[in-house]
Design an enzyme around this catalytic site. Structure first.
Site, PDB file in Angstrom:
ATOM      1  N   GLU A  17      -7.992 -27.768 -47.143  1.00 19.08           N
ATOM      2  CA  GLU A  17      -7.822 -26.312 -47.049  1.00 19.08           C
ATOM      3  C   GLU A  17      -9.119 -25.637 -47.455  1.00 19.08           C
ATOM      4  O   GLU A  17      -9.618 -25.869 -48.559  1.00 19.08           O
ATOM      5  CB  GLU A  17      -6.664 -25.860 -47.964  1.00 19.08           C
ATOM      6  N   ALA A  73       3.518 -10.540 -45.938  1.00 22.36           N
ATOM      7  CA  ALA A  73       4.461  -9.598 -46.531  1.00 22.36           C
ATOM      8  C   ALA A  73       5.848 -10.232 -46.691  1.00 22.36           C
ATOM      9  O   ALA A  73       6.833  -9.529 -46.839  1.00 22.36           O
ATOM     10  CB  ALA A  73       4.541  -8.343 -45.673  1.00 22.36           C
ATOM     11  N   VAL A 215     -13.847 -34.029 -36.429  1.00 18.52           N
ATOM     12  CA  VAL A 215     -12.755 -35.000 -36.279  1.00 18.52           C
ATOM     13  C   VAL A 215     -13.118 -35.837 -35.064  1.00 18.52           C
ATOM     14  O   VAL A 215     -13.359 -35.285 -33.992  1.00 18.52           O
ATOM     15  CB  VAL A 215     -11.393 -34.295 -35.995  1.00 18.52           C
ATOM     16  N   HIS A 455      -0.697 -10.876 -36.565  1.00 20.58           N
ATOM     17  CA  HIS A 455       0.206 -11.881 -36.012  1.00 20.58           C
ATOM     18  C   HIS A 455      -0.376 -12.531 -34.770  1.00 20.58           C
ATOM     19  O   HIS A 455       0.272 -12.591 -33.727  1.00 20.58           O
ATOM     20  CB  HIS A 455       1.548 -11.234 -35.679  1.00 20.58           C
ATOM     21  N   GLY A 488       0.455 -21.471 -35.788  1.00 20.07           N
ATOM     22  CA  GLY A 488       0.740 -20.379 -34.862  1.00 20.07           C
ATOM     23  C   GLY A 488       0.149 -20.567 -33.477  1.00 20.07           C
ATOM     24  O   GLY A 488       0.613 -19.935 -32.523  1.00 20.07           O
TER      25      GLY A 488
HETATM   26  C1  LIG Z   1      -1.657  -8.975 -44.402  1.00 21.53           C
HETATM   27  C2  LIG Z   1      -0.755  -9.909 -43.627  1.00 21.53           C
HETATM   28  C3  LIG Z   1       0.623  -9.754 -43.718  1.00 21.53           C
HETATM   29  C4  LIG Z   1       1.464 -10.595 -42.996  1.00 21.53           C
HETATM   30  N1  LIG Z   1       2.804 -10.471 -43.128  1.00 21.53           N
HETATM   31  C5  LIG Z   1       3.632 -11.320 -42.477  1.00 21.53           C
HETATM   32  C6  LIG Z   1       5.029 -11.256 -42.658  1.00 21.53           C
HETATM   33  O1  LIG Z   1       5.542 -10.430 -43.418  1.00 21.53           O
HETATM   34  N2  LIG Z   1       5.800 -12.126 -41.986  1.00 21.53           N
HETATM   35  C7  LIG Z   1       5.270 -13.050 -41.136  1.00 21.53           C
HETATM   36  O2  LIG Z   1       6.036 -13.785 -40.516  1.00 21.53           O
HETATM   37  N3  LIG Z   1       3.944 -13.143 -40.964  1.00 21.53           N
HETATM   38  C8  LIG Z   1       3.117 -12.318 -41.617  1.00 21.53           C
HETATM   39  N4  LIG Z   1       1.761 -12.432 -41.453  1.00 21.53           N
HETATM   40  C9  LIG Z   1       1.246 -13.447 -40.535  1.00 21.53           C
HETATM   41  C10 LIG Z   1       1.295 -14.828 -41.167  1.00 21.53           C
HETATM   42  O3  LIG Z   1       0.518 -14.862 -42.331  1.00 21.53           O
HETATM   43  C11 LIG Z   1       0.783 -15.860 -40.179  1.00 21.53           C
HETATM   44  O4  LIG Z   1       1.428 -15.693 -38.944  1.00 21.53           O
HETATM   45  C12 LIG Z   1       1.044 -17.268 -40.643  1.00 21.53           C
HETATM   46  O5  LIG Z   1       0.570 -17.482 -41.936  1.00 21.53           O
HETATM   47  C13 LIG Z   1       0.374 -18.226 -39.685  1.00 21.53           C
HETATM   48  O6  LIG Z   1       0.669 -19.517 -40.107  1.00 21.53           O
HETATM   49  P1  LIG Z   1      -0.207 -20.734 -39.623  1.00 21.53           P
HETATM   50  O7  LIG Z   1       0.502 -21.951 -40.062  1.00 21.53           O
HETATM   51  O8  LIG Z   1      -0.523 -20.575 -38.186  1.00 21.53           O
HETATM   52  O9  LIG Z   1      -1.599 -20.642 -40.374  1.00 21.53           O
HETATM   53  P2  LIG Z   1      -2.017 -20.032 -41.767  1.00 21.53           P
HETATM   54  O10 LIG Z   1      -0.835 -19.749 -42.615  1.00 21.53           O
HETATM   55  O11 LIG Z   1      -2.954 -18.926 -41.484  1.00 21.53           O
HETATM   56  O12 LIG Z   1      -2.778 -21.235 -42.461  1.00 21.53           O
HETATM   57  C14 LIG Z   1      -3.953 -21.770 -41.924  1.00 21.53           C
HETATM   58  C15 LIG Z   1      -4.827 -22.229 -43.068  1.00 21.53           C
HETATM   59  O13 LIG Z   1      -5.828 -23.087 -42.525  1.00 21.53           O
HETATM   60  C16 LIG Z   1      -7.043 -22.844 -43.213  1.00 21.53           C
HETATM   61  N5  LIG Z   1      -8.152 -23.263 -42.331  1.00 21.53           N
HETATM   62  C17 LIG Z   1      -8.569 -22.680 -41.197  1.00 21.53           C
HETATM   63  N6  LIG Z   1      -9.586 -23.383 -40.660  1.00 21.53           N
HETATM   64  C18 LIG Z   1      -9.806 -24.436 -41.484  1.00 21.53           C
HETATM   65  C19 LIG Z   1     -10.729 -25.518 -41.481  1.00 21.53           C
HETATM   66  N7  LIG Z   1     -11.626 -25.686 -40.495  1.00 21.53           N
HETATM   67  N8  LIG Z   1     -10.681 -26.402 -42.507  1.00 21.53           N
HETATM   68  C20 LIG Z   1      -9.779 -26.273 -43.515  1.00 21.53           C
HETATM   69  N9  LIG Z   1      -8.882 -25.255 -43.572  1.00 21.53           N
HETATM   70  C21 LIG Z   1      -8.901 -24.360 -42.558  1.00 21.53           C
HETATM   71  C22 LIG Z   1      -7.030 -21.361 -43.501  1.00 21.53           C
HETATM   72  O14 LIG Z   1      -7.854 -21.099 -44.631  1.00 21.53           O
HETATM   73  C23 LIG Z   1      -5.549 -21.096 -43.769  1.00 21.53           C
HETATM   74  O15 LIG Z   1      -5.270 -21.142 -45.144  1.00 21.53           O
HETATM   75  C24 LIG Z   1       0.904 -11.604 -42.163  1.00 21.53           C
HETATM   76  C25 LIG Z   1      -0.483 -11.766 -42.087  1.00 21.53           C
HETATM   77  C26 LIG Z   1      -1.311 -10.935 -42.817  1.00 21.53           C
HETATM   78  C27 LIG Z   1      -2.796 -11.123 -42.729  1.00 21.53           C
END
Ligand SMILES: Cc1cc2nc3c(=O)[nH]c(=O)nc-3n(C[C@H](O)[C@H](O)[C@H](O)COP(=O)(O)OP(=O)(O)OC[C@H]3O[C@@H](n4cnc5c(N)ncnc54)[C@H](O)[C@@H]3O)c2cc1C
Ligand code: SF4
Length: 543
Positions: A17, A73, A215, A455, A488
Site C-alpha cells: 500500500e 463518507a 510486476v 466515484h 473499482g
Molecule cells: C471524499 C470521498 C468520499 C467518498 N465517499 C464514499 C461513500 O460514502 N461511499 C462510497 O461507496 N464511496 C465513497 N467514496 C469512493 C470510495 O472511496 C471508492 O469508490 C473506493 O474506495 C474504491 O475502492 P477501490 O478498492 O477501487 O480502491 P481504493 O479504496 O481507492 O484503494 C486503492 C488503494 O491502492 C493504493 N494504490 C494505488 N496505486 C498503488 C500502487 N502502485 N502501489 C501500492 N498501492 C497503490 C491507493 O493508495 C489506495 O489506498 C468516496 C471517495 C472520496 C474521495
C-alpha cells in the site's frame, strides 16, 4: 478485502500500500491541516486524500492503509437491479440472484446499519423534499458506522462488537460529521478495522508507504503460471527509494480504478505484461456525478453535525441526491465553490457566472461577501452530491501530454460527460430558496468545464472476452494466470449510488471462486483456459 479471504483460504499474503497507516488520533482536525489531509508526498503532503485533474474529470480518491475507506463518507448502498443489465457485464452471470448474498457478506463485514443520526442538514433536505413533492423518496443512508443505541450519546468504547471479539475495540459515533477527514473517534468501520485487521491478525503482512512499480512473470513463463516478481519503492522517500523485489505465485490488483489503470498501462507498455487487453482504460465511468450545494450564512444550527452523508432523496427517476458535510472548521472547500450557474458549458457559462457574480455584488454586497468568507463555511453549507445511473463514460490513455512530452501519463479522452445535471441545479436553487440560503456550483466545473467525481470506476471492466474488457466474470485478467483485478476498475456500469459496497461485494464474489491454498493447481486463468480445482471449480462454472 481480498487479503482477508485469501489468508482464510491458507495463502501467504502481502499487501503493498503506497499510503500511510493511520490511527484515529493522527487524523487532521480540519481540512486546514493540508499536509495531513492531502497526498502529494513529493511536496511533503502525506495525508490520505488525493485529487487528480484530467481534461474530462477531476477525480477525488483515497490513499492509505485501508484505501478509500479512510476518507470515504461510509455510505454503503446497493445499486438498483437495472445496473446488472447495463454495460459489458450484462449476461455474464445471473447477477440478480448471485449478488444479494455477497452484498449481505460485505454488509456484515463492514458493520453496515441504517443511519440513526440525522443532523440539521438531513432535516433540512427532508423538509425541502417534502415541499417539492419528493418527500416519499427520502431515506436514511446505510452506513458503516458503530452507532450508539437510539437516544444515547456517542463516544463510549466497547470491546469488538462485530467479530465475536476477534476485532478491535470500537467507540460509538458522536455525529461530528468528520468522516471524510478520517474518524478521530474510532467509530467508522473503515477497512483497517475489519477486513485488513483480520487479515493481519491471521498472518497477512501489510507494507505501508510501499508503491508497486513493477510486476513481471517469473522464469520465462510469459502467462505468469510460474508466478510473478513484484518491484516496489518507498512512496514517501525523497531520495532513497529502497527498491525491493518480492516473488509470488498469484497477484490481486486492488489499487483503485486510477491506480490499477496507471500501473497496468505502465506494465503493458514496458513489456512486463504485454498481453493485457487493449480495452485497458476504456469505459471509465464517473457515476454521471455533479456537485452543487448551498450556503446559508448565519444559519442558527450547525450544518456540519451528523454523519458525512446521513440521508438521500430521488428528485426524479434517475437523479439521486445526497447531502454531504465536512466537520466544523474544515472550511477550505469554500475556495472551490461559487454562485450556482447553469447555461452552455464553455466561455458562455463563464460569462454568465461573471455576470451573476457582478449582479449579486451590486444588489446584495454584504450578503454576497459573506458567501465567500472561508470562516464558518462547513457550519453553514451543504454539498449536494447528485448521481445518475445513466450511460456515459470517458476513456483513459497512456500518452505524452503536449505540455510534458518527456514521459507518458494517464490522460482522459473521449466524449465529454455533462458538467452539470440541470435537474440537480434546479433542485439546488429551490432548496436554497426554501432554506433561506444561496445555491452554489463547483468553480472548476464552470471555469474548466470539468465535472468532479469521488466515484471513478471502470477502465479494467468485466466482459466476455479480451476484445471487450480486461477481466472475466470472476475478475481473472485475460491473458494471465493467477492474476485478478478486485477494485473499482472492474465495474462495468454507472451504479447511480456510491460504489464501495458493490466493489466489496464483487471482490467477495471473486474470492469465493478461488481454491483453498492446499489444493490449488496454480493455473487459474480467464476465458475458460484455466483448470479450477476443488469445490470452487463448480461454483465458477455455474457462474
Ligand atoms: C471524499 C470521498 C468520499 C467518498 N465517499 C464514499 C461513500 O460514502 N461511499 C462510497 O461507496 N464511496 C465513497 N467514496 C469512493 C470510495 O472511496 C471508492 O469508490 C473506493 O474506495 C474504491 O475502492 P477501490 O478498492 O477501487 O480502491 P481504493 O479504496 O481507492 O484503494 C486503492 C488503494 O491502492 C493504493 N494504490 C494505488 N496505486 C498503488 C500502487 N502502485 N502501489 C501500492 N498501492 C497503490 C491507493 O493508495 C489506495 O489506498 C468516496 C471517495 C472520496 C474521495
Ligand atoms: S460522524 Fe464523526 S464520530 Fe461518527 S463516524 Fe463520522 S467521523 Fe466518526
Amino acid at each position: 478485502m481480498s487479503a482477508h479471504r485469501l489468508v482464510e483460504k491458507g495463502y501467504r499474503v502481502a499487501v503493498m500500500e503506497m499510503g500511510r497507516r493511520w490511527r484515529p488520533e493522527d487524523f487532521p482536525r480540519t481540512s486546514w491541516s493540508i499536509h495531513r489531509w492531502f497526498w502529494r508526498p513529493k511536496l511533503g503532503l502525506r495525508g490520505f486524500f488525493n485529487m487528480r485533474l484530467f481534461r474530462r474529470a477531476t477525480i477525488f480518491h483515497g490513499c492509505a492503509v485501508g484505501g478509500g475507506s479512510i476518507t470515504y463518507a461510509n455510505t454503503l448502498l446497493r445499486p438498483p437491479d437495472k445496473v446488472w443489465d447495463m454495460g459489458s457485464w450484462a449476461g455474464l452471470a445471473d447477477w440478480k440472484s448471485e449478488m444479494p448474498r455477497h452484498y449481505d457478506t460485505a454488509c456484515r463485514m463492514l458493520g453496515v446499519v441504517q443511519n440513526r443520526i440525522l443532523g440539521p442538514a438531513d432535516n433540512l433536505l427532508k423538509r425541502a423534499a417534502e415541499s417539492l413533492g419528493v418527500g416519499h423518496t427520502f431515506y436514511r443512508t446505510s452506513v458503516a458506522v458503530f452507532q450508539p443505541p437510539e437516544g444515547e450519546s456517542g463516544g463510549n468504547t466497547f470491546p469488538d462488537p462485530y467479530f465475536n471479539g476477534e476485532g478491535p475495540e470500537r467507540t460509538t459515533c458522536v455525529g461530528c460529521g468528520g468522516c471524510i477527514m478520517g474518524c478521530r473517534y474510532g467509530a467508522k468501520n473503515s477497512l483497517d478495522v475489519n477486513y485488513l485487521y483480520l487479515a493481519e491478525k491471521h498472518g497477512a503482512r501489510v507494507f505501508p508507504e510501499t508503491k508497486v512499480v513493477g510486476v513481471r512473470p517469473l522464469a520465462g513463463a510469459s502467462d505468469g503460471c510460474a508466478g510473478y516478481e513484484v518491484e516496489t519503492v518507498r512512496s514517501t522517500a525523497w531520495i532513497r527509494h529502497n527498491r525491493r523485489r518480492f516473488t509470488c505465485r498469484g497477484i490481486v490488483f486492488a489499487a483503485s480504478a486510477l491506480g490499477t489503470m496507471e500501473l497496468l498501462f505502465k506494465l503493458k507498455e514496458n513489456g512486463s505484461l504485454p498481453a493485457i487487453s487493449d480495452q485497458l482504460g476504456k469505459h471509465v465511468r464517473t457515476n454521471s456525478e455533479s456537485l452543487v450545494g448551498l450556503r446559508i450564512p448565519g444559519y442558527t444550527e450547525d450544518l456540519s453535525k451528523g454523519i458525512a452523508i446521513g440521508c438521500g432523496i430521488y428528485i426524479d427517476e434517475h437523479t439521486h441526491v445526497e447531502p454531504v458535510r465536512y466537520p466544523s472548521g474544515s472550511d477550505t472547500m469554500m475556495f472551490l465553490t461559487t454562485l450556482l450557474t447553469g447555461g452552455q458549458p464553455g466561455p458562455m457559462r463563464i460569462a454568465l457566472w461573471m455576470k451573476n457574480l457582478v449582479v449579486s455584488l451590486l444588489r446584495h454586497p454584504l450578503k454576497t461577501l459573506r458567501l465567500f468568507r472561508p470562516s464558518g463555511w462547513a457550519r453553514e453549507s451543504i454539498i449536494l452530491l447528485c448521481m445518475q445511473a445513466l450511460e456515459g463514460h470517458i476513456d483513459m490513455r497512456w500518452e505524452r501530454p503536449w505540455f510534458w512530452p518527456w514521459r507518458k501519463w494517464l490522460v482522459s479522452r473521449g466524449e465529454r460527460i455533462p458538467t452539470f445535471i440541470p435537474q440537480a441545479n434546479r433542485f439546488a436553487e429551490q432548496f436554497a430558496q426554501l432554506a433561506g440560503g444561496t445555491a452554489m456550483s463547483m468553480l472548476p466545473e464552470i471555469l474548466f468545464n470539468v465535472p468532479g467525481t469521488a466515484h471513478c470506476v471502470g477502465g479494467c471492466i468485466m466482459a466476455d472476452s479480451r476484445d471487450h474488457g480486461v477481466v472475466d466474470y470472476s475478475n481473472r485478467v485475460f491473458g494471465y494466470k493467477n492474476m485478478y483485478v478486485c477494485d473499482g476498475s472492474m465495474v462495468a456500469a454507472n451504479l447511480g449510488v456510491n460504489p464501495s459496497l458493490t466493489i466489496t461485494a464483487l471482490a467477495e464474489r471473486a474470492m469465493s471462486f478461488i481454491s483453498p491454498a492446499a489444493c490449488t493447481a496454480w493455473n487459474d486463468a480467464a476465458e475458460g483456459s484455466g483448470e479450477r480445482s476443488c469445490e470452487s471449480t463448480a461454483a465458477t462454472r455455474s457462474g
